[in-house]
Enzyme design. Structure first.
Site, PDB file in Angstrom:
ATOM      1  N   ARG A 169       0.840  -1.198   0.000  1.00  0.00           N
ATOM      2  CA  ARG A 169       0.000   0.000   0.000  1.00  0.00           C
ATOM      3  C   ARG A 169       0.873   1.245   0.000  1.00  0.00           C
ATOM      4  NH1 ARG A 169      -4.411  -2.219   3.338  1.00  0.00           N
ATOM      5  NH2 ARG A 169      -4.111  -4.447   3.157  1.00  0.00           N
ATOM      6  N   ASP A 210      -3.497   4.050   3.695  1.00  0.00           N
ATOM      7  CA  ASP A 210      -3.186   2.644   4.006  1.00  0.00           C
ATOM      8  C   ASP A 210      -4.116   1.708   3.254  1.00  0.00           C
ATOM      9  OD1 ASP A 210      -4.897   4.069   5.977  1.00  0.00           O
ATOM     10  OD2 ASP A 210      -5.338   2.063   6.692  1.00  0.00           O
TER      11      ASP A 210
HETATM   12  P1  AMP Z   1      -9.138  -0.515   8.035  1.00  0.00           P
HETATM   13  O1  AMP Z   1      -9.914   0.682   8.456  1.00  0.00           O
HETATM   14  O2  AMP Z   1      -9.931  -1.793   8.012  1.00  0.00           O
HETATM   15  O3  AMP Z   1      -8.376  -0.308   6.782  1.00  0.00           O
HETATM   16  O4  AMP Z   1      -8.067  -0.776   9.194  1.00  0.00           O
HETATM   17  C1  AMP Z   1      -7.182   0.204   9.679  1.00  0.00           C
HETATM   18  C2  AMP Z   1      -6.166  -0.440  10.584  1.00  0.00           C
HETATM   19  O5  AMP Z   1      -6.800  -1.052  11.697  1.00  0.00           O
HETATM   20  C3  AMP Z   1      -5.329  -1.529   9.932  1.00  0.00           C
HETATM   21  O6  AMP Z   1      -4.036  -1.450  10.445  1.00  0.00           O
HETATM   22  C4  AMP Z   1      -6.010  -2.792  10.378  1.00  0.00           C
HETATM   23  O7  AMP Z   1      -5.152  -3.896  10.388  1.00  0.00           O
HETATM   24  C5  AMP Z   1      -6.441  -2.423  11.783  1.00  0.00           C
HETATM   25  N1  AMP Z   1      -7.586  -3.205  12.249  1.00  0.00           N
HETATM   26  C6  AMP Z   1      -8.884  -3.093  11.852  1.00  0.00           C
HETATM   27  N2  AMP Z   1      -9.650  -3.988  12.510  1.00  0.00           N
HETATM   28  C7  AMP Z   1      -8.842  -4.694  13.314  1.00  0.00           C
HETATM   29  C8  AMP Z   1      -9.029  -5.773  14.240  1.00  0.00           C
HETATM   30  N3  AMP Z   1     -10.223  -6.299  14.485  1.00  0.00           N
HETATM   31  N4  AMP Z   1      -7.938  -6.244  14.884  1.00  0.00           N
HETATM   32  C9  AMP Z   1      -6.721  -5.715  14.661  1.00  0.00           C
HETATM   33  N5  AMP Z   1      -6.478  -4.720  13.823  1.00  0.00           N
HETATM   34  C10 AMP Z   1      -7.510  -4.196  13.159  1.00  0.00           C
HETATM   35 MG    MG Z   2      -7.200  -1.204   5.734  1.00  0.00          MG
END
Ligand code: AMP
Ligand code: MG
Length: 528
Positions: A207, A277
């Site tokens: 990314r 990201d």
């Molecule tokens: P996202 O908004 O899904 O792109 O996630 C943003 C960040 O939060 C990324 O680093 C994901 O890996 C982390 N993240 C989202 N949900 C979880 C979860 N349930 N456990 C651990 N990390 C999470």
């Molecule tokens: Mg993400």
């Protein structure tokens, strides 16, 4: 556990792991990881893995069959309970700008890469389990994913591929047999939901944020190492890494991002969380969270309830992608050292987007490819105003439009378009539409292209079926009640989205009234 032949044939390639430095620690304890691109990290086994769905089309990429030879073993493997020989799992380190602000280290908080597999055509494909447990990047979260968000990601990854849109893929959906606590609307009402894991497949999950984190930390050598790896592995045609090749690589990322976003706008897709990201270095649609589809044409639509200002709304996506690319340009500056060259690439992004988008819109409207750009854009913008004012369904309108020709009487044309309207348009909106139709028909009347070819071109740019939120939500509700047939039917329907499929006619209709304000249909949070 004896492996069935299909899984036993998978071969892992260690180029990523060999070329890039690993974090020396190998515990999943949350931490800031410096000096490394990834951390060794095994999936946490789950209680009762069950294979819920399998994408034959993605399986073929990996040289696997249209159904797994042994569903139980496949479930164990793609739940992370059983590691394949040669797999050395890891989670990668990245940062990102979230909603315009630098958020520091993020990383694969719940995605664990099993490794890179040599695909059926010799291509390297990374295989990743999303929802496989805690990693050093999980921060305070659980590393798990719920069934509803996993179904959404699984379904949409495959749907986007079949729509001809660059995307990460999804091989299968596995139920974990474990509950996951989620506060779906962040209102203090946490509930236990069924857990699931999606196996994602892509040439690379790199990314923008993978580069931003090393720039932010001043780890310039690591930044250069990662960029060199990206070029030699994913952009080999650009030549051996050098300053010029770094610029060419960024230019290519700009070009691919422009194409990806133009496709999103073509089919009415709203990503929902275009943080840096969540933007792929390969120009793939990545991280399907609170995404959605335009039903009634509304440029300000976003399904993401967390995005109160509409930063990532439908019509903002091209601008935001440009902003994200400028973050990537800043991140690459320490190794490129040529702001003017990077600026020029950003300018190319804008030009490339406009050119690609106009080209797609001409196909969507059956306009000549070599028309006058300004006049075509004026006609297109008038249509957008009409669709917005009349509350017409974007997908249905475009499909119906293809059936009209230069000689169709206006009344008949309006009748052909009627299924696209959520409510009969008011007088002003009707008049606007009639005016527009006359202009469009006048343009068709001057075309040299045979009408059947024009129609074919329009139908190849305008999907007959998109996996609208309410369709995904129906599949989720059924799956949560142990009925996977709704999902399977939808997965089958989305394989040929540009073809009229009478057996699936009930799926190619306007959003039903019940779905207008239903959570999961119109409103989605990031809780997943
Ligand atoms: P996202 O908004 O899904 O792109 O996630 C943003 C960040 O939060 C990324 O680093 C994901 O890996 C982390 N993240 C989202 N949900 C979880 C979860 N349930 N456990 C651990 N990390 C999470
Ligand atoms: Mg993400």
């Amino acid at each position: 556990m004896p492996l069935p032949n299909d899984l036993a044939r998978l071969r892992f390639d260690s180029r990523f792991l060999d070329a890039l430095p690993a974090d020396p620690l190998d515990t999943p304890v949350p931490r800031q990881v410096s000096g490394a691109v990834y951390s060794w990290c095994a999936p946490t086994p789950v209680a009762a893995p069950q294979l819920l769905s399998w994408s034959a089309s993605c399986a073929a990429l990996l040289g696997l069959g249209s159904a797994p030879e042994d569903a139980q073993t496949s479930a164990a493997v793609f739940a992370g309970n059983h590691l394949l020989p040669g797999s050395r799992p890891y989670a990668s380190c990245y940062g990102g700008h979230q909603f315009g602000q630098w958020a520091g280290q993020l990383g694969d908080g719940r995605a664990i890469l099993l490794g890179t597999v040599i695909g059926a055509d010799g291509r390297r494909l990374e295989v990743q389990l999303k929802g496989a447990g805690r990693t050093p990047y999980s921060r305070h979260a659980d590393g798990r994913a719920v069934l509803r968000s996993s179904i959404r990601e699984y379904l949409c990854s495959e749907a986007m591929h079949h729509l001809g849109i660059p995307t990460t893929r999804a091989l299968c959906l596995v139920g974990t047999g474990e509950g996951v606590m989620r506060d779906m609307f962040y209102d203090g009402r946490s509930q236990e939901e069924p857990g699931a894991i999606v196996t994602r497949v892509a040439e690379s999950f790199l990314r923008f944020g993978h580069f931003e984190i090393f720039a932010a930390r001043g780890e310039t050598d690591l930044l250069r190492t990662l960029l060199d790896y990206t070029i030699t592995t994913h952009f080999p045609a650009l030549g051996r890494p050098s300053k010029e090749v770094y610029v060419a690589c960024f230019d290519e990322v700009c070009r691919r991002t422009a194409v990806m976003v133009a496709h999103w706008l073509r089919v009415g897709f709203v990503h929902g969380v275009m943080n840096t990201d969540n933007l792929s270095m390969l120009g793939l649609t990545i991280d399907y969270g609170p995404y959605g589809w335009i039903d009634n044409f509304d440029p300000a639509f976003t399904p993401n309830t967390t995005d109160r200002s509409g930063r990532y709304a439908f019509a903002q996506q091209a601008r935001v992608a440009g902003w994200n690319l400028s973050c990537l340009a800043n991140a690459l500056m320490p190794v490129v050292n040529d702001a003017a060259a990077l600026e020029q690439c950003l300018q190319h992004y804008g030009e490339h987007f406009e050119h690609t988008y106009l080209d797609m819109l001409r196909d969507k409207l059956g306009l000549a490819k070599d028309g006058e750009a300004e006049a075509d854009m004026a006609l297109i913008n008038r249509l957008f105003a009409c669709l917005g004012a009349a509350g017409a369904d974007m997908t249905l309108f475009h499909r119906s439009l293809a059936t009209i020709d230069a000689t169709t009487p206006i009344d008949a044309a309006l009748e052909m378009l009627a299924p696209a309207f959520y409510a009969p348009p008011d007088t002003r909106a009707s008049e606007q539409l009639v005016d527009w139709l006359r202009s469009w028909q006048a343009q068709l009347a001057t075309a040299t292209e045979p009408d059947d070819m024009r129609r074919t071109r329009m139908n190849a740019a305008n999907p007959w079926l998109i996996p609208r939120n309410w369709l995904a939500q129906s599949a989720i509700k059924a799956a949560e009640a142990d009925d996977l047939s709704v999902l399977e039917r939808l997965m089958d329907a989305i394989r040929t989205p540009y073809t009229v499929q009478p057996a699936y006619a009930d799926l190619a209709v306007r959003r039903p009234d019940w779905a207008r304000a239903e959570p999961g249909c119109a409103a989605l949070s990031c809780s997943s």
